[in-house]
Write an enzyme that holds these catalytic residues in place. Sequence first.
Site, PDB file in Angstrom:
ATOM      1  N   ASN A  49      -1.867   7.001  -2.150  1.00 28.84           N
ATOM      2  CA  ASN A  49      -3.076   6.644  -1.410  1.00 28.84           C
ATOM      3  C   ASN A  49      -3.834   5.504  -2.094  1.00 28.84           C
ATOM      4  OD1 ASN A  49      -5.062   6.742   0.534  1.00 28.84           O
ATOM      5  ND2 ASN A  49      -6.202   8.399  -0.457  1.00 28.84           N
ATOM      6  N   HIS A 109       0.869  -1.175   0.000  1.00 28.94           N
ATOM      7  CA  HIS A 109       0.000   0.000   0.000  1.00 28.94           C
ATOM      8  C   HIS A 109       0.906   1.225   0.000  1.00 28.94           C
ATOM      9  CE1 HIS A 109      -3.540   2.467   0.790  1.00 28.94           C
ATOM     10  NE2 HIS A 109      -2.688   3.207   1.471  1.00 28.94           N
ATOM     11  N   CYS A 110       0.747   2.081  -0.985  1.00 28.83           N
ATOM     12  CA  CYS A 110       1.621   3.255  -1.100  1.00 28.83           C
ATOM     13  C   CYS A 110       0.878   4.492  -0.593  1.00 28.83           C
ATOM     14  CB  CYS A 110       2.046   3.452  -2.558  1.00 28.83           C
ATOM     15  SG  CYS A 110       3.048   4.926  -2.779  1.00 28.83           S
ATOM     16  N   VAL A 111       1.402   5.108   0.478  1.00 33.01           N
ATOM     17  CA  VAL A 111       0.729   6.285   1.025  1.00 33.01           C
ATOM     18  C   VAL A 111       0.863   7.488   0.085  1.00 33.01           C
ATOM     19  CG1 VAL A 111       0.900   5.650   3.461  1.00 33.01           C
ATOM     20  CG2 VAL A 111       2.777   6.897   2.401  1.00 33.01           C
TER      21      VAL A 111
END
Length: 349
Positions: free
Chosen positions: A185, A180-182
Amino acid sequence: MDFLTLFAIYVVVVVTCIVLVCKYSGQQQTPFSILLNSVGKVIAPITPKWLQNLSQRTLHRLFHQRNNMFIYLHILLEVAVYAEFTYEVFGFCREMDTTLISLSVPYILLLIKSVFFYLCIKRDPGTVTKKKVAGQIHVYPYDRKLFHPGTTCPTCQLLKPARSKHCRVCNRCVQRFDHHCVWVNNCIGAQNTRYFLLYLFSVCAMAGDIAVLTADMLLHAVLRSGLMMASYIDEYGDKQLAGLMFVVQHLFLTFPRVVFMLGFLVFVFFLLAGYALFHFYLAVVNQTSNEWYKSRGYVCQHCHPGTGTADDPRHPAPDHSKRYYYSRGVLRNIREIFLPPQPGHKKDK
Ligand SMILES: [Zn+2]
Ligand SMILES: [Zn+2]
């Protein structure tokens, strides 16, 4: 405190922040959230109830739910760099006869990067849904090391396709889950890994190109000022050449913002180039970050070799001699990233 010390502190802070964000992005328990939770517990007795609820909701939204904070931060940093480039570097480069074509490359790269950035954010990474799961289950065979047939996600209550993982931030299972890439998002999965890779490479190109143009500008500024040949009289009355440190300090004082920007860009470039190369390597060997992490700490406890599955073409017996179970050769692996197999079509192994 002199400028060099200040700059060194600045660099350490920026690098630490970036490393922490990269290391803990997508994880539930970050040192920052643990620290905030502990502080929250200590001040809870003296804090009004409504404020406690509000801060809990905010923390929950920031660290456990999808939110756009890092997208805004990303855009803010980009605006700052491009504003500084346009305001100071562009004009100076024009004066020293840098061509308009060279100077327009950063803006073209910004445009290209923005397209991939948008696609990373908006494109569905390959959510496992009730409707699609029957097709998604046949996309990859189970390796029976990390992925076992018949496993159900306890949250989604759906069968887990091989290579999928439940993202706790997005609360969904994602096909060929990477992480999951912040910063975008979104989860990075089967359907948007290609955009993520192109996004990483375009950000690197952007940072690298602006850094080169800026370094060129500073070099011209130094040559033009004649500082390299300058000299001074030291405390003993001897004539000394100014030297490199003198030139660097002069640049800090004459173009503080440009030098700060260059320092930031160089670090961002090396950090992202390393990260992009790691993801490119994963693409070449057909592995996800999730599998890479898991396989490094993997202990073969659940594996039952020779359980009579070799006759089932959909679930071949695990091949323990193969390090990269899903690899099908470099070209086919890369093709798989850019043309991901669609649910419903069984992929040849
Ligand atoms: Zn799930
Ligand atoms: Zn996610």
